[in-house]
Motif scaffolding. Structure first.
Motif, PDB file in Angstrom:
ATOM      1  N   GLU A   3     -70.409   7.770  43.600  1.00 52.67           N
ATOM      2  CA  GLU A   3     -69.706   8.488  44.659  1.00 52.67           C
ATOM      3  C   GLU A   3     -69.286   7.584  45.816  1.00 52.67           C
ATOM      4  OE1 GLU A   3     -71.475  12.030  46.089  1.00 52.67           O
ATOM      5  OE2 GLU A   3     -71.978  12.794  44.103  1.00 52.67           O
ATOM      6  N   GLU A   4     -70.006   6.504  46.041  1.00 51.11           N
ATOM      7  CA  GLU A   4     -69.677   5.632  47.172  1.00 51.11           C
ATOM      8  C   GLU A   4     -68.298   4.989  47.025  1.00 51.11           C
ATOM      9  OE1 GLU A   4     -71.960   1.649  46.826  1.00 51.11           O
ATOM     10  OE2 GLU A   4     -73.067   3.071  45.560  1.00 51.11           O
ATOM     11  N   PHE A   5     -67.794   4.933  45.782  1.00 49.47           N
ATOM     12  CA  PHE A   5     -66.486   4.325  45.548  1.00 49.47           C
ATOM     13  C   PHE A   5     -65.356   5.352  45.537  1.00 49.47           C
ATOM     14  CE2 PHE A   5     -69.637   1.707  43.206  1.00 49.47           C
ATOM     15  CZ  PHE A   5     -69.561   0.576  44.006  1.00 49.47           C
ATOM     16  N   TYR A   6     -65.698   6.617  45.687  1.00 44.35           N
ATOM     17  CA  TYR A   6     -64.706   7.691  45.595  1.00 44.35           C
ATOM     18  C   TYR A   6     -63.532   7.517  46.565  1.00 44.35           C
ATOM     19  CZ  TYR A   6     -62.731  12.396  45.919  1.00 44.35           C
ATOM     20  OH  TYR A   6     -61.877  13.461  45.958  1.00 44.35           O
ATOM     21  N   PRO A   7     -63.769   7.197  47.857  1.00 46.25           N
ATOM     22  CA  PRO A   7     -62.616   7.042  48.772  1.00 46.25           C
ATOM     23  C   PRO A   7     -61.633   5.976  48.320  1.00 46.25           C
ATOM     24  CG  PRO A   7     -64.672   7.192  49.999  1.00 46.25           C
ATOM     25  CD  PRO A   7     -65.048   7.020  48.561  1.00 46.25           C
ATOM     26  N   TYR A   8     -62.148   4.893  47.725  1.00 46.56           N
ATOM     27  CA  TYR A   8     -61.258   3.826  47.266  1.00 46.56           C
ATOM     28  C   TYR A   8     -60.429   4.279  46.063  1.00 46.56           C
ATOM     29  CZ  TYR A   8     -64.330   1.023  50.200  1.00 46.56           C
ATOM     30  OH  TYR A   8     -65.053   0.537  51.249  1.00 46.56           O
ATOM     31  N   LEU A   9     -61.035   5.093  45.203  1.00 50.91           N
ATOM     32  CA  LEU A   9     -60.305   5.596  44.041  1.00 50.91           C
ATOM     33  C   LEU A   9     -59.204   6.560  44.463  1.00 50.91           C
ATOM     34  CD1 LEU A   9     -63.253   6.210  41.543  1.00 50.91           C
ATOM     35  CD2 LEU A   9     -61.807   4.197  41.797  1.00 50.91           C
ATOM     36  N   VAL A  10     -59.478   7.335  45.506  1.00 46.52           N
ATOM     37  CA  VAL A  10     -58.455   8.244  46.021  1.00 46.52           C
ATOM     38  C   VAL A  10     -57.269   7.446  46.551  1.00 46.52           C
ATOM     39  CG1 VAL A  10     -57.931   9.976  47.779  1.00 46.52           C
ATOM     40  CG2 VAL A  10     -60.108  10.056  46.566  1.00 46.52           C
ATOM     41  N   ARG A  11     -57.557   6.385  47.292  1.00 50.55           N
ATOM     42  CA  ARG A  11     -56.481   5.540  47.826  1.00 50.55           C
ATOM     43  C   ARG A  11     -55.706   4.871  46.697  1.00 50.55           C
ATOM     44  NH1 ARG A  11     -56.419   3.684  53.040  1.00 50.55           N
ATOM     45  NH2 ARG A  11     -55.755   1.624  52.332  1.00 50.55           N
ATOM     46  N   LEU A  12     -56.423   4.397  45.680  1.00 56.79           N
ATOM     47  CA  LEU A  12     -55.766   3.745  44.554  1.00 56.79           C
ATOM     48  C   LEU A  12     -54.853   4.718  43.828  1.00 56.79           C
ATOM     49  CD1 LEU A  12     -55.453   1.286  42.682  1.00 56.79           C
ATOM     50  CD2 LEU A  12     -57.427   2.134  41.394  1.00 56.79           C
ATOM     51  N   ARG A  13     -55.315   5.941  43.657  1.00 57.83           N
ATOM     52  CA  ARG A  13     -54.522   6.949  42.957  1.00 57.83           C
ATOM     53  C   ARG A  13     -53.240   7.271  43.716  1.00 57.83           C
ATOM     54  NH1 ARG A  13     -53.907  12.510  42.993  1.00 57.83           N
ATOM     55  NH2 ARG A  13     -53.532  13.468  40.961  1.00 57.83           N
ATOM     56  N   SER A  14     -53.297   7.195  45.034  1.00 62.23           N
ATOM     57  CA  SER A  14     -52.119   7.520  45.839  1.00 62.23           C
ATOM     58  C   SER A  14     -51.072   6.412  45.801  1.00 62.23           C
ATOM     59  CB  SER A  14     -52.525   7.786  47.289  1.00 62.23           C
ATOM     60  OG  SER A  14     -52.996   6.599  47.903  1.00 62.23           O
ATOM     61  N   LEU A  15     -51.480   5.197  45.421  1.00 65.42           N
ATOM     62  CA  LEU A  15     -50.547   4.070  45.359  1.00 65.42           C
ATOM     63  C   LEU A  15     -49.935   4.005  43.972  1.00 65.42           C
ATOM     64  CD1 LEU A  15     -52.725   1.400  47.192  1.00 65.42           C
ATOM     65  CD2 LEU A  15     -50.888   2.789  48.151  1.00 65.42           C
ATOM     66  N   LYS A  16     -49.080   4.963  43.673  1.00 66.86           N
ATOM     67  CA  LYS A  16     -48.487   5.052  42.347  1.00 66.86           C
ATOM     68  C   LYS A  16     -47.445   3.957  42.143  1.00 66.86           C
ATOM     69  CE  LYS A  16     -49.090  10.032  41.789  1.00 66.86           C
ATOM     70  NZ  LYS A  16     -48.403  11.320  41.544  1.00 66.86           N
ATOM     71  N   LYS A  17     -47.386   3.475  40.933  1.00 61.88           N
ATOM     72  CA  LYS A  17     -46.388   2.473  40.579  1.00 61.88           C
ATOM     73  C   LYS A  17     -45.000   3.103  40.594  1.00 61.88           C
ATOM     74  CE  LYS A  17     -45.044  -0.634  36.833  1.00 61.88           C
ATOM     75  NZ  LYS A  17     -45.357  -1.104  35.467  1.00 61.88           N
ATOM     76  N   VAL A  18     -44.066   2.408  41.214  1.00 58.81           N
ATOM     77  CA  VAL A  18     -42.701   2.915  41.277  1.00 58.81           C
ATOM     78  C   VAL A  18     -42.022   2.688  39.930  1.00 58.81           C
ATOM     79  CG1 VAL A  18     -40.482   2.742  42.439  1.00 58.81           C
ATOM     80  CG2 VAL A  18     -42.593   2.379  43.727  1.00 58.81           C
ATOM     81  N   GLU A  19     -41.608   3.768  39.296  1.00 55.96           N
ATOM     82  CA  GLU A  19     -40.951   3.652  38.005  1.00 55.96           C
ATOM     83  C   GLU A  19     -39.460   3.386  38.207  1.00 55.96           C
ATOM     84  OE1 GLU A  19     -41.744   7.074  35.696  1.00 55.96           O
ATOM     85  OE2 GLU A  19     -43.904   6.977  35.999  1.00 55.96           O
ATOM     86  N   ARG A  20     -38.896   2.606  37.313  1.00 56.55           N
ATOM     87  CA  ARG A  20     -37.477   2.280  37.399  1.00 56.55           C
ATOM     88  C   ARG A  20     -36.654   3.528  37.091  1.00 56.55           C
ATOM     89  NH1 ARG A  20     -34.960  -2.473  37.454  1.00 56.55           N
ATOM     90  NH2 ARG A  20     -36.898  -3.543  36.901  1.00 56.55           N
ATOM     91  N   LEU A  21     -35.682   3.817  37.945  1.00 55.82           N
ATOM     92  CA  LEU A  21     -34.829   4.979  37.751  1.00 55.82           C
ATOM     93  C   LEU A  21     -33.715   4.659  36.766  1.00 55.82           C
ATOM     94  CD1 LEU A  21     -34.465   6.170  41.451  1.00 55.82           C
ATOM     95  CD2 LEU A  21     -35.856   7.231  39.681  1.00 55.82           C
ATOM     96  N   THR A  22     -33.302   5.661  36.016  1.00 58.36           N
ATOM     97  CA  THR A  22     -32.183   5.496  35.099  1.00 58.36           C
ATOM     98  C   THR A  22     -30.886   5.448  35.899  1.00 58.36           C
ATOM     99  OG1 THR A  22     -31.872   7.879  34.843  1.00 58.36           O
ATOM    100  CG2 THR A  22     -33.425   6.797  33.328  1.00 58.36           C
TER     101      THR A  22
END
Length: 236
Positions: free
Chosen positions: A131-150
């Motif tokens: 649980e101590e790492f939960y805040p970091y995982l939340v932040r990581l999840r929010s930093l989504k990779k930008v997908e290339r647009l068609t």
């Protein structure tokens, strides 16, 4: 509403804003550029099981350490709890030493330096991020990779950027095709948003660009968008 598990915590997926019939059940639609998965040929035999190192029935110290590493690898890679019998079958050794080593791994996971905690659920075992790492995982999840647009999505985005606030019918009139899938893709990527309703019969949604759009394209404001004259003169 779906959810994703991070460690022993649960993250609710973000609600998608209401969108006007973006499925586009009639007329031509354009793909989002995501290829379909190829179908497997049921007539082909399954690939052979890979050979694994043999563990003796009487485990020495080195073999115990090696088998614990094998168990950790399988537990880490699995997306579901694994029973001792299943781990035993995969490792090619009897269940008794597997159960003993799982208890040792459980004790090891409770040490302060451990990142994962091994928990038992029914007959299965599974690794969880502490649980101590939960805040970091939340932040990581929010930093989504930008997908290339068609190209189709970029064209739709350009129309919105230069004509905003704009309704779907106006975009489709310019492009000559249904743009429901494109709008949904742009909404999902937070590049556009619903900014209001047009004062016309039916009050359709109006779309405009977002702060995320400015950030992704390196703009401070919409005033920095290249002019149409610059495009026509080939300066862009």
């Amino acid at each position: 509403m779906g959810s994703e598990t991070l460690g022993s915590q649960t993250l609710e997926s973000r609600d998608r804003p209401e969108v006007e019939d973006l499925a586009g059940n009639q007329g031509r639609q354009e793909p989002l550029g995501v290829p379909e998965s190829p179908e497997l040929d049921a007539s082909e035999p399954p690939p052979p099981m890979p050979e694994v190192p043999h563990f003796s029935s009487e485990l020495g110290q080195e073999e115990r350490v090696a088998l614990k590493r094998v168990l950790m690898a399988m537990l880490f890679a699995s997306t579901e709890p694994l029973s001792a019998s299943r781990l035993s079958e995969a490792a090619g050794i009897s269940v008794a030493p597997i159960k003993e080593l799982l208890q040792e791994l459980r004790e090891d996971s409770l040490k302060p330096e451990a990142v994962f905690e091994l928990k038992k659920h029914g007959d299965g075992w599974r690794l969880y991020t502490k649980e101590e790492f939960y805040p970091y995982l939340v932040r990581l999840r929010s930093l989504k990779k930008v997908e290339r647009l068609t190209p189709a999505a970029l064209e739709t985005l350009a129309i919105i950027a230069y004509r905003q606030p704009v309704i779907r019918a106006e975009i489709e009139a310019i492009r000559g095709v249904k743009v429901g899938p494109m709008l949904r893709a742009l909404l999902d990527r937070k590049l556009v948003s619903i900014v209001g309703r047009a004062p016309v019969p039916g009050a359709p949604f109006q779309y405009g660009t977002t702060k995320t759009f400015l950030e992704r394209f390196g703009l401070q404001s919409l005033e920095e968008l290249p002019s149409l004259a610059e495009f026509q003169q080939g300066r862009i």
